[in-house]
Structure formats: structure tokens, C-alpha cells
Design a protein around this motif. Structure first.
Motif, short mmCIF file in Angstrom:
data_model
loop_
_atom_site.label_atom_id
_atom_site.label_comp_id
_atom_site.label_asym_id
_atom_site.label_seq_id
_atom_site.Cartn_x
_atom_site.Cartn_y
_atom_site.Cartn_z
N ASP A 1 1.10 -1.22 -0.04
CA ASP A 1 -0.08 0.04 0.19
C ASP A 1 0.76 1.21 -0.03
OD1 ASP A 1 -2.82 -1.05 0.08
OD2 ASP A 1 -2.39 -1.74 2.04
N LEU A 2 0.47 2.14 -0.73
CA LEU A 2 1.30 3.51 -0.83
C LEU A 2 0.81 4.72 -0.23
CD1 LEU A 2 1.89 3.25 -4.96
CD2 LEU A 2 3.48 2.40 -3.01
N TYR A 3 -0.56 4.79 -0.13
CA TYR A 3 -1.29 5.80 0.52
C TYR A 3 -2.86 5.55 0.89
CZ TYR A 3 -3.17 8.15 -3.55
OH TYR A 3 -3.53 8.62 -4.71
N THR A 4 -3.38 6.09 1.57
CA THR A 4 -4.77 6.38 1.64
C THR A 4 -5.60 7.30 1.05
OG1 THR A 4 -4.55 4.81 3.77
CG2 THR A 4 -6.77 5.67 3.43
N THR A 5 -6.53 7.23 0.45
CA THR A 5 -7.36 8.43 -0.06
C THR A 5 -7.97 9.14 0.95
OG1 THR A 5 -9.05 7.29 -0.82
CG2 THR A 5 -7.23 7.51 -2.37
N ARG A 6 -8.17 10.46 0.67
CA ARG A 6 -9.17 11.13 1.71
C ARG A 6 -10.23 11.73 1.35
NH1 ARG A 6 -6.47 17.02 3.73
NH2 ARG A 6 -6.36 17.06 1.43
N GLN A 7 -11.34 11.43 1.96
CA GLN A 7 -12.63 12.11 1.91
C GLN A 7 -12.62 13.30 2.58
OE1 GLN A 7 -15.17 7.95 2.74
NE2 GLN A 7 -16.20 9.08 0.89
N GLY A 8 -13.86 14.06 2.27
CA GLY A 8 -14.08 15.23 3.01
C GLY A 8 -15.46 16.03 2.58
N VAL A 9 -15.90 16.67 3.44
CA VAL A 9 -16.78 17.85 2.95
C VAL A 9 -16.41 19.31 3.44
CG1 VAL A 9 -18.57 16.15 3.10
CG2 VAL A 9 -17.96 17.19 5.15
N TRP A 10 -16.88 20.29 2.42
CA TRP A 10 -16.63 21.67 2.75
C TRP A 10 -17.93 22.39 2.82
CZ3 TRP A 10 -18.16 24.67 -1.05
CH2 TRP A 10 -18.32 23.93 -2.51
N GLY A 11 -17.73 23.61 3.51
CA GLY A 11 -19.09 24.41 3.56
C GLY A 11 -18.59 25.93 3.80
N ASP A 12 -19.71 26.57 3.85
CA ASP A 12 -19.55 28.09 3.98
C ASP A 12 -19.80 28.11 5.48
OD1 ASP A 12 -20.32 30.89 4.79
OD2 ASP A 12 -21.79 31.07 3.12
N THR A 13 -18.72 28.72 6.23
CA THR A 13 -18.67 28.74 7.77
C THR A 13 -19.20 30.24 8.13
OG1 THR A 13 -16.47 29.60 7.81
CG2 THR A 13 -16.81 27.02 7.81
N LYS A 14 -19.33 31.15 7.42
CA LYS A 14 -19.90 32.36 7.77
C LYS A 14 -21.43 32.30 8.05
CE LYS A 14 -19.87 35.76 4.71
NZ LYS A 14 -19.78 36.80 3.90
N ASN A 15 -22.02 31.75 7.17
CA ASN A 15 -23.32 31.95 7.21
C ASN A 15 -24.07 30.94 7.55
OD1 ASN A 15 -23.65 34.52 5.72
ND2 ASN A 15 -22.73 33.51 4.07
N PHE A 16 -23.45 29.65 7.97
CA PHE A 16 -24.28 28.33 8.41
C PHE A 16 -23.34 27.77 9.76
CE2 PHE A 16 -25.17 28.97 3.81
CZ PHE A 16 -26.37 29.16 3.66
N GLU A 17 -24.29 27.04 10.37
CA GLU A 17 -23.63 26.38 11.64
C GLU A 17 -23.90 24.82 11.08
OE1 GLU A 17 -22.39 26.99 14.35
OE2 GLU A 17 -23.10 29.07 14.82
N TRP A 18 -22.75 23.97 11.03
CA TRP A 18 -22.79 22.68 10.70
C TRP A 18 -22.91 21.68 11.75
CZ3 TRP A 18 -23.45 21.99 5.64
CH2 TRP A 18 -23.36 22.96 4.61
N PRO A 19 -23.10 20.79 11.67
CA PRO A 19 -23.19 19.51 12.72
C PRO A 19 -21.81 18.89 13.03
CG PRO A 19 -24.07 18.55 10.60
CD PRO A 19 -23.99 19.99 10.45
N SER A 20 -21.62 17.99 13.92
CA SER A 20 -20.30 17.61 14.29
C SER A 20 -19.77 16.85 13.24
CB SER A 20 -20.72 16.59 15.42
OG SER A 20 -21.56 15.53 14.90
#
Length: 552
Positions: free
Chosen positions: A507-526
Motif C-alpha cells: 500500500d502506497l497511501y490512503t485516499t482522503r474523503q471530506g466535505v466543505w461548506g460556508d462557515t460564515k453563514n451556516f452552523e454545521w453539525p458535528s
């Protein structure tokens, strides 16, 4: 046809492999009659107000079954009442794995009116040839967005409102159980056919959330308030797939171990632009390693995340090899035959392969690196085993999203002992059974061991103490039978230690998942709630009413 915003899912897997119920209220496996039974929520409805029932679910998944009933894992599906669907299996199942197949990601939102005609057509077909013709018809089957809106086909809290040339728009459907909890009442989803178009929308602050980590992908400067909300290890590793058949020295575990020590996983991650380095060569991602290998993994052989020439030299010397003047020599002092490293072009497999090839060559292994179109590469590594020695491929818990799939004997996403690409066919299964019956110790296809020997003492470097022999095919197949969680963990633990000891691939590396969002106008969950595997965690958070406006 229907996007992820328009439908519910039966349940969603989190990063640890646990299923969070969404549209399914509960599920259970009947060990005596070999079926998985799922129960729909009582308040599940279509946008037209009609109750969504198990008959709707039955019609959709029966189409999948009847397309080829011979290859389907189900014997049949039944709906004993309007809230219950039963998946009847041809063979007894491991309840854990059955749930990851038929609970996680199950699409709950396709109307019986839409799929029942196709179900009946396939079920009444005279033979498979006729079903294949119907399958060709299905490829051209589409339903307009307008018809979806007119018919009210959808089960999500967001109802399709309009479709334009630039975007698709949803609004909260008041008949949904979560309608009163959702603050974000309208969604406008711009069409982005290419990554560059999506990046343009992000850079110009035209979107509020999305999936895939932001780092390494945006050419322009993003607004400061557009941030990664969470990132985590995917169940998808990238590995160096090794063909043991042509170069005798590749059949030596200490040579492969030396190669693992030479591979600089951190450098490969830097080259690719995303991901995580391999800290433990367990054959699995970190979360599954903790769950299934546990404390045992702390004793595994350590090959490092950065290049370590001293340790590589030590492993070579254990088998009589040496390195002189930057060249690896065999036990007789001769130079090694050249390793033919072939990859596809223009993707992360290419970048990782090029980096790994350079690292091996820099240490002293003779490597010839070639890149070809992916289709050509797949043909080479499946059908022309005499023409290559190394390549890069995914190492993936495909199909089941369960750790056992990392060790699939019949997939190059797993251990790969037979002629197979993504999954084994009938010939592959027949071949490996014949080889085992004939007492073959190694695969005639690629030279990998069919029944490797491993030390009973985890962390041992040699087979000079107490050992045991494992049968990769038998263990993999047993894991799909109705065994206990304890036995499942034992199987995966053995396979993981065998992977670490023998390194059938690296194995060479593990890929990454993720999510992004607007942190100025919205509160995001845990982060935990955002790390649901199926689809975008941000999308699910919006659908579940977990995203709130900030009081700026």
C-alpha cells in the motif's frame, strides 16, 4: 434520473462501518430461513402524499434481481406486508455483511408505478437472452424532471421545484417528517459538468457546500469562509500491485519488505496532493485496523512512512541480498532483472506509480517505468502476465464496505490470486478450487501463495518458530457465511497479519474523503454526523435539518 436530494436511503455507513438508520426503522437476519428483513419507517411518504411502501422498494430491487437471476445473490425478494421487505439469499449469509449490502445505501424513493412494468417484463421473459434485450431497452429509459414533479415521485424532505439550464431547484416539502426542523428552505444546485466549472463556482463564492477536500484542487483563491468541515480516511487505498510470477526475487518476502521500507508514503501523498501516509501495513484503512486487528496491530512489522534505507538493507541481508554502489544484488552478487512498472496515464495511480518507481530506482532496484491508457493497462495486467511486474491499483473495500473485501482472493482490489479484475467470475472460482484440490501452494496465474504460512507470534520476522497455514480462499468465503462477530474478527485478524508479514502487495497511501461548506453563514453539525459514507455528508446534513443559519 433522481438525485441524492430527492430520495432517502435505508441507512448510511459512518467511517467506522456502523450503519445509521434513515428510511429503515430496523432490520434483522433470519439465520434459519436465510433472509434479511428490513422495516420501513411508518411516516415515509412520496411528495404526492401517498405512503411509500415495501411494494415500491420491491419493484425497484426486483428489476436488479431479474436482470440476471442466475448471478443475483438473492433467490428472490418478497414484501409480506406494506412495511416489510425480505431479501431471500441463495446461500446463508454473514448478517454483518448482508446489512452493509442491503441496508447501507439502499435507495428508498423509486415508485412502484415507475418500476413495476419493468419488473414484470423481466420476470416474464422466456430466458436470459430475452432479459438481455430488455436490459438494452432499460439503458435508454429516462424519466423527465417534469414528470417527476407532476407525479410527486420522491421521498426526501426536499421536493423538486424546477429545472433550468443553469441549475436545479428544490424546496422543503411540508409533508415530510423533518419539515419543521429544516431552516434552509430552498436549495439551488448549479450544474457543474467539469471540475474546473465547480472550482470556478467555489472561487467566486457561488456555492455553499460540497464534497471532496478543497486542498490541492482549487487553482484560484477561495473565499476565507469556504472551509473544509471535516476530512477523514476513505476506505480506498492506492497500492503497488505486485506480479510475483516473472521475477524470482519478488517471491522473497524480505525483498518486498525492503521495497516497502524504500517507499516514502509521505512523499507520495505530497506528490498526489491529498491523502494519508500508510502508518501500519495491515491491508486495511486505519479505522478497520483498530476495529478488527486491535492491539495486535501494534506488534506488526513496521516499514515506516518515510524511506529508510538502513532498514531496507537489513531486510535484504536476511535473504542474502545486498546493495553495493547503489545497486541491489542477488545472493550470488549478480544484478537483478529489471522490474517493468506499468501504469495508466494522467490520474492518481499514475502519479503514485511514478513516485514509487523513482523511489525504488533511487535506492537501487532496476525499474523501467511505462504509462499507457488505462484500458490498455487493464488488458496488460489481466491478460499479459508475462509483460509486467509492478503496477498501481486501488485497494478497496469494494462491494461490501466491510474489511473482508480488502482480502478478496478474486479482485485486484484485494489479494488477487486468479485472473480477475474487479471481481471473480465463474472461471476464476473454478480455477482456484482446482488448484487447491491439486495441492498447489502458489497461484499458477501470478505466483502468490494460496495457503501462506504465518508465525503464530505476531511481529515475528521469520517462520522459524511456531507457525500456522491459512487458506485465503476458504477464509474469505467463510466470512460470508452466518458466523459470529468473534469469528469474523478472527478471520480478518489472521488475513491482516498475513498481509503485514508477506506483503503480497504494498500500500502506497490512503485516499482522503471530506466535505466543505460556508462557515460564515451556516452552523454545521458535528464531524461524526458529516462523516456518513454514502454520498455527501453535507447533503445528508441539509436533508436531515442539521444545518442552521448563523445569526450574523
Amino acid at each position: 434520473m433522481i438525485t441524492g436530494f430527492a430520495i432517502e436511503y435505508g441507512g448510511l455507513l459512518d467511517a467506522s462501518g456502523n450503519i445509521t438508520p434513515i428510511a429503515f426503522k430496523e432490520w434483522s437476519y433470519d439465520e434459519d430461513r436465510h433472509f434479511l428483513e428490513v422495516t420501513l419507517r411508518d411516516d415515509l411518504k412520496n411528495w404526492n402524499g401517498n405512503k411509500f411502501t415495501s411494494e415500491d422498494l420491491l419493484a425497484y430491487y426486483s428489476v436488479s434481481h431479474w436482470l440476471n437471476p442466475e448471478s443475483s445473490r438473492w433467490k428472490n425478494l418478497t414484501a409480506p406486508d406494506k412495511s416489510t421487505l425480505q431479501y431471500h439469499y441463495k446461500e446463508p449469509q454473514n448478517p454483518q455483511i448482508a446489512a452493509t449490502y442491503d441496508v447501507h445505501g439502499t435507495v428508498v424513493g423509486y415508485s412502484k408505478e415507475l418500476w413495476e412494468p419493468w419488473m414484470n417484463k423481466l420476470r416474464n421473459a422466456a430466458d436470459q437472452s430475452e432479459r438481455d434485450k430488455i436490459a438494452e431497452e432499460l439503458k435508454n429509459f429516462t424519466v423527465s424532471h417534469q414528470k417527476m414533479m407532476d407525479k410527486g415521485w420522491g421521498t426526501s424532505a426536499f421536493k423538486l421545484k424546477s429545472v433550468g439550464e443553469q441549475n436545479i431547484e428544490y424546496e422543503v416539502w411540508d409533508g415530510h417528517r423533518l419539515a419543521d426542523e429544516i431552516e434552509v428552505r430552498t436549495l439551488r444546485l448549479p450544474f457543474a459538468a467539469t471540475n474546473s466549472r465547480e472550482d470556478e463556482l467555489i472561487t467566486n463564492d457561488k456555492v455553499d457546500f460540497g464534497s471532496a477536500p478543497l486542498s490541492g484542487r482549487l487553482k484560484g483563491a477561495k473565499p476565507d469562509h469556504i472551509q473544509n468541515l471535516t476530512t477523514w480516511e476513505a476506505k480506498w487505498l492506492i497500492k503497488m500491485l505486485i506480479n510475483w510470477k516473472n521475477r524470482e526475487y519478488l517471491q522473497d518476502a524480505n525483498v518486498r519488505r525492503a521495497m516497502a521500507c524504500v517507499i516514502d508514503s509521505e512523499n507520495i501523498v505530497s506528490n498526489v496532493g491529498q491523502g494519508y501516509s500508510i502508518k501500519i501495513h495491515s491491508g486495511m484503512d486505519t479505522n478497520f485496523t483498530k476495529q478488527y486487528a486491535g492491539e495486535q496491530a501494534n506488534e506488526y512489522l513496521d516499514y515506516g512512512t518515510k524511506k529508510n534505507y538502513e532498514k531496507a538493507d537489513e531486510f535484504l541481508e536476511m535473504s542474502g541480498y545486498s546493495r553495493e554502489n547503489g545497486t541491489v544484488l542477488d545472493p550470488d552478487g549478480n544484478e537483478l532483472e529489471t522490474l517493468r512498472f506499468v501504469t495508466g496515464t494522467g490520474n492518481q495511480w499514475f502519479v503514485a506509480g511514478r513516485a514509487a518507481s523513482s523511489q525504488l530506482k533511487e535506492y537501487g532496484f532496476p525499474v523501467e517505468f511505462t504509462s499507457v491508457e488505462r484500458s490498455t493497462k487493464l488488458d496488460i495486467i489481466e491478460n499479459k502476465m508475462g509483460d509486467w511486474d509492478l503496477t498501481t491499483e486501488s485497494h478497496y473495500a469494494a462491494g461490501t464496505n466491510h474489511p473482508i473485501s480488502y482480502f478478496n482472493w478474486g479482485s485486484f482490489w484485494g489479494w488477487r490470486l486468479t485472473k480477475a479484475t474487479f471481481s471473480p467470475d465463474a472461471n476464476a472460482r473454478s480455477n482456484i478450487k482446482k488448484w487447491l484440490e491439486n495441492g498447489e501452494e502458489s497461484s499458477p496465474y501470478n505466483g502468490k501463495p494460496l495457503t501462506p504460512e504465518i508465525p503464530t507470534q505476531v511481529g515475528a520476522k521469520a517462520l522459524d518458530g511456531e507457525t500456522k497455514t491459512i487458506n485465503i480462499y476458504d477464509l474469505f468465503e467463510e466470512s460470508f457465511t452466518p458466523i459470529s462477530e468473534e469469528r469474523t474478527k478472527e478471520i480478518i485478524s489472521d488475513l491482516s497479519w498475513a498481509w503485514n508479514f508477506h506483503l503480497p502487495d504494498i500500500d502506497l497511501y490512503t485516499t482522503r474523503q471530506g466535505v466543505w461548506g460556508d462557515t460564515k453563514n451556516f452552523e454545521w453539525p458535528s464531524e461524526e454526523k458529516l462523516q456518513l459514507v454514502n454520498g455527501s455528508g453535507t447533503r445528508n446534513a441539509v436533508k436531515q435539518g442539521l444545518v442552521k443559519f448563523k445569526d450574523n
